[in-house]
Design a protein around this motif. Structure first.
Motif, short mmCIF file in Angstrom:
data_model
loop_
_atom_site.label_atom_id
_atom_site.label_comp_id
_atom_site.label_asym_id
_atom_site.label_seq_id
_atom_site.Cartn_x
_atom_site.Cartn_y
_atom_site.Cartn_z
N UNK A 69 -45.26 -78.95 -31.66
CA UNK A 69 -44.30 -78.10 -30.94
C UNK A 69 -44.25 -78.41 -29.44
N UNK A 70 -44.94 -79.46 -29.02
CA UNK A 70 -44.98 -79.81 -27.58
C UNK A 70 -44.06 -80.99 -27.29
N UNK A 71 -43.63 -81.08 -26.04
CA UNK A 71 -42.79 -82.20 -25.61
C UNK A 71 -43.54 -83.11 -24.66
N UNK A 72 -43.14 -84.38 -24.58
CA UNK A 72 -43.83 -85.33 -23.70
C UNK A 72 -43.61 -85.02 -22.22
N UNK A 73 -44.52 -85.51 -21.40
CA UNK A 73 -44.40 -85.41 -19.94
C UNK A 73 -45.18 -86.56 -19.32
N UNK A 74 -44.95 -86.79 -18.04
CA UNK A 74 -45.58 -87.90 -17.33
C UNK A 74 -46.74 -87.39 -16.48
N UNK A 75 -47.83 -88.16 -16.46
CA UNK A 75 -48.97 -87.89 -15.59
C UNK A 75 -49.05 -89.03 -14.58
N UNK A 76 -49.12 -88.67 -13.31
CA UNK A 76 -49.26 -89.66 -12.24
C UNK A 76 -50.63 -89.50 -11.61
N UNK A 93 -51.45 -86.07 -9.57
CA UNK A 93 -50.43 -85.60 -8.63
C UNK A 93 -49.89 -84.21 -8.96
N UNK A 94 -49.29 -84.04 -10.12
CA UNK A 94 -48.64 -82.78 -10.47
C UNK A 94 -49.44 -82.08 -11.56
N UNK A 95 -50.09 -81.00 -11.20
CA UNK A 95 -50.93 -80.27 -12.15
C UNK A 95 -50.12 -79.39 -13.11
N UNK A 96 -48.91 -78.99 -12.71
CA UNK A 96 -48.17 -77.95 -13.44
C UNK A 96 -47.99 -78.24 -14.93
N UNK A 97 -47.50 -79.43 -15.35
CA UNK A 97 -47.31 -79.60 -16.80
C UNK A 97 -48.63 -79.57 -17.58
N UNK A 98 -49.71 -80.01 -16.97
CA UNK A 98 -51.00 -80.00 -17.66
C UNK A 98 -51.52 -78.57 -17.75
N UNK A 99 -51.41 -77.81 -16.67
CA UNK A 99 -51.87 -76.42 -16.68
C UNK A 99 -51.07 -75.60 -17.71
N UNK A 100 -49.76 -75.84 -17.78
CA UNK A 100 -48.94 -75.14 -18.76
C UNK A 100 -49.38 -75.49 -20.18
N UNK A 101 -49.66 -76.78 -20.43
CA UNK A 101 -50.14 -77.21 -21.74
C UNK A 101 -51.49 -76.56 -22.06
N UNK A 102 -52.37 -76.53 -21.10
CA UNK A 102 -53.69 -75.91 -21.29
C UNK A 102 -53.55 -74.43 -21.63
N UNK A 103 -52.70 -73.72 -20.91
CA UNK A 103 -52.52 -72.29 -21.18
C UNK A 103 -52.01 -72.07 -22.60
N UNK A 104 -51.02 -72.87 -23.03
CA UNK A 104 -50.48 -72.73 -24.39
C UNK A 104 -51.55 -73.08 -25.43
N UNK A 124 -58.90 -73.86 -13.50
CA UNK A 124 -58.68 -75.18 -14.09
C UNK A 124 -58.07 -76.12 -13.05
N UNK A 125 -58.68 -77.29 -12.88
CA UNK A 125 -58.22 -78.29 -11.92
C UNK A 125 -58.17 -79.64 -12.65
N UNK A 126 -56.99 -80.03 -13.18
CA UNK A 126 -56.91 -81.29 -13.92
C UNK A 126 -57.38 -82.48 -13.09
N UNK A 127 -58.19 -83.33 -13.71
CA UNK A 127 -58.72 -84.51 -13.03
C UNK A 127 -59.25 -85.49 -14.07
#
Length: 183
Positions: A69-76, A93-104, A124-127
């Motif tokens: 049920x998830x869609x692709x996104x880019x990680x820089x 660079x952009x934490x938002x899509x990862x944080x949203x995925x983690x929350x779901x 949570x701090x993606x790294x």
């Protein structure tokens, strides 16, 4: 009842994973920090958790449904950062899509009674870690001086999540769950 230790993560594609493994080898050879070599390059989505061995099949089914049920996104990945006094990592660079995925994901796993939410978890701090735990403070200072201004530029498209299981000495990939494949 035996339990296994699991981790859910994003993994970069193999050529980038190998490039990051070489950085981890450099940390081991130059600064005595080998612990990060116990896992492939990854971004943790669900920190290590224990589950009865016989529940792995159910966990796989839950992850397959979730990923479908998830869609692709880019990680820089851009440069390096640290959590003093022991951790050096590649910055995302952009934490938002990862944080949203983690929350779901965490909501989904909690609803399925596979993990318990911890109210006292640090934010949570993606790294992507290249040195951790066994990096001694004097070595940390030397390593950080070498890496803080060192360039690192890469990006990859995320199309799946991975389940890893601890094998006693290291983390091994148990399964890959592709996005957008609902069954």
């Amino acid at each position: 009842m035996t339990t296994d230790l699991y981790l859910i993560a994003l993994l970069p594609p193999e050529p980038l994973r190998e490039h990051i493994r070489v950085l981890k080898e450099e940390m081991k050879d130059r600064f005595g920090s080998a612990h990060a070599l116990k896992s492939p390059a990854h971004i943790t989505l669900q920190p290590p958790f224990r589950l009865p061995s016989q529940e792995e099949g159910r966990l796989n089914a839950v992850l397959k449904r979730f990923a479908g049920s998830q869609g692709p996104f880019r990680v820089t990945l851009q440069g390096f950062d640290c959590f003093p006094p022991r951790v050096i990592f590649i910055r995302i660079e952009d934490h938002a899509p990862i944080i949203e995925l983690v929350d779901r994901l965490r909501d989904h796993l909690t609803l399925q009674s596979l993990v318990e939410t911890q109210g006292d978890d640090p934010p949570f701090h993606p790294h992507m870690t290249i040195a951790t735990r066994d990096l001694k403070q004097p070595a940390f200072q030397r390593a950080w001086a070498q890496f803080k201004d060192r360039p690192f530029d890469a990006s990859f498209e995320v199309h799946s999540i991975f389940l890893l299981r601890h094998q006693g000495q290291f983390w091994e990939i148990q399964g890959e769950f592709n996005f957008g494949v609902v069954s």
